[in-house]
Design an enzyme around this catalytic site. Sequence first.
Site, short mmCIF file in Angstrom:
data_model
loop_
_atom_site.label_atom_id
_atom_site.label_comp_id
_atom_site.label_asym_id
_atom_site.label_seq_id
_atom_site.Cartn_x
_atom_site.Cartn_y
_atom_site.Cartn_z
N ARG A 275 37.58 16.52 18.67
CA ARG A 275 36.72 17.73 18.64
C ARG A 275 36.27 18.12 17.24
NH1 ARG A 275 40.67 19.33 22.08
NH2 ARG A 275 40.13 19.10 24.28
N LYS B 62 22.50 17.49 10.50
CA LYS B 62 22.18 16.75 11.72
C LYS B 62 22.83 15.37 11.69
CE LYS B 62 17.70 18.82 12.84
NZ LYS B 62 16.24 18.57 12.91
N GLU C 49 10.29 10.87 0.79
CA GLU C 49 10.95 12.07 1.31
C GLU C 49 11.21 13.06 0.16
OE1 GLU C 49 11.26 13.33 4.85
OE2 GLU C 49 12.26 11.41 5.18
N LYS D 88 15.38 21.45 0.37
CA LYS D 88 15.78 21.35 1.78
C LYS D 88 16.79 22.45 2.13
CE LYS D 88 16.85 18.84 5.73
NZ LYS D 88 17.15 17.54 6.33
N GLU E 89 13.59 33.36 8.93
CA GLU E 89 12.16 33.14 9.20
C GLU E 89 12.05 32.08 10.29
OE1 GLU E 89 10.00 32.38 5.44
OE2 GLU E 89 11.70 33.36 4.50
N ARG F 4 11.82 25.85 9.36
CA ARG F 4 12.33 24.50 9.25
C ARG F 4 11.30 23.43 9.64
NH1 ARG F 4 18.56 23.15 10.49
NH2 ARG F 4 18.46 20.95 10.02
N ASN G 154 8.85 18.77 8.56
CA ASN G 154 8.26 17.66 9.32
C ASN G 154 6.89 17.23 8.80
OD1 ASN G 154 10.34 17.24 11.13
ND2 ASN G 154 9.67 18.95 12.40
N HIS H 38 5.47 13.80 9.57
CA HIS H 38 6.36 13.13 10.51
C HIS H 38 5.77 12.88 11.90
CE1 HIS H 38 9.33 13.54 7.40
NE2 HIS H 38 10.27 12.97 8.14
N HIS I 15 6.20 9.24 12.78
CA HIS I 15 7.01 8.76 13.91
C HIS I 15 6.18 7.88 14.84
CE1 HIS I 15 10.13 12.23 13.46
NE2 HIS I 15 10.50 11.14 12.79
N HIS J 264 10.80 4.27 7.23
CA HIS J 264 10.52 5.66 7.55
C HIS J 264 9.67 6.33 6.45
CE1 HIS J 264 11.04 9.67 9.15
NE2 HIS J 264 11.56 10.08 8.00
ZN ZN Z 1 12.04 12.05 7.44
#
Ligand code: ZN
Length: 358
Positions: free
Chosen positions: A122, A143, A185, A227, A237, A241, A245, A248, A252, A265
Amino acid sequence: STLTVQLGERSYPIHIGRGLLHRAGELLKERGITQKSPLLIVSDQNVAALYLATLESNLQESGYKTVSFVVKPGETSKSIAVFEQVITAAIKGGLDRHSAVIALGGGVVGDLAGFVAASYMRGVKFVQIPTTILAHDSSVGGKVGINHPLAKNMIGALHQPELVLYDVDTLSTLPPREVSAGLAEMIKHGLIWDADFAQWCRDHAADLLALDAQALEYGLEKGCSVKAEVVSRDERENDLRAILNLGHTIGHAIEAIAGYGEFLHGEAISIGMVGSALLGVKLGADTSVVKETRDMLSSLRLPTSLPVQLNTDRLLDAMMHDKKFKEGSITFIVPRSIGRVEVVKDISVSDIRQVIEQ
Ligand code: ZN
Ligand code: ADP
């Protein structure tokens, strides 16, 4: 230098500098990671061959017991099967609730090891030792996760690291394409938030490409702090976030239709950021935004236009399958000027078509 990431109640340090792999044990102790429980190091074959022995012996000299698990390089290691193998290594290695999982590698290893840390018993402590420039992006935000055969990053969690050790010396062995892709990036963080930083990346492109330690330290610190600022403000706000992107949605789609691996990427989002700039001009931004964006990205040896072999219908199709697409229009992050972007919720498919056919 050390940057403190503050997210809600919690905070953690990102140490950025030279020789940090040789100070890993000391820095883990400083963060209160116990020597009584074994550590699990997850790495990939390329990175392990270069840096695993150094890390293991440093940790052992500091009194830590370590277990290591090395995966194949590349996205295929972010699978349920490999996840199970890492958990097996953790159980066999006797990891307990007070253990930490260490990611030694790029984004793939970080996502996989982070998800193991988030779910083993956990949740145990997570330490990130990024060895790519791109991974500065995933070292903030928490993430972590793995892929499902039907969809990328479909299985995951939010799990903040206990600390991040960014040893810029380890970046010296990165292949040149990976260097440029990581810098995409980095400069994105300037393009969305800080015009001076974007210009700094442009002015120091040669130093960054040559992996000059001082330039890397500054650029990574700045990229991580932009970031962190965006992620921490997002709680107040709404949807801020989303600006992370930039490039992206198109990026993608490029990655998906070209077959994963064809484009890195960072290369795909570089083309995507130029597309967003074209869209920005269509929506009223000064035309210089496109020229400047292209100039900045090409100074970092990144692609700035769609290769002819990519079919625009398929590209649009891939974008429409993206989760951000809703009923004939799509949300796009669009530059207003260098360093300032806007979230536009109702870009029509025909506007996008014009931009990608341009
Ligand atoms: Zn990225
Ligand atoms: P990212 O998503 O951060 O670009 P990946 O985990 O996909 O990272 O790594 C990209 C590639 O670079 C992989 O093949 C990996 O093995 C390799 N790699 C990562 N770090 C280094 C390094 N410091 N030196 C050499 N190769 C590296």
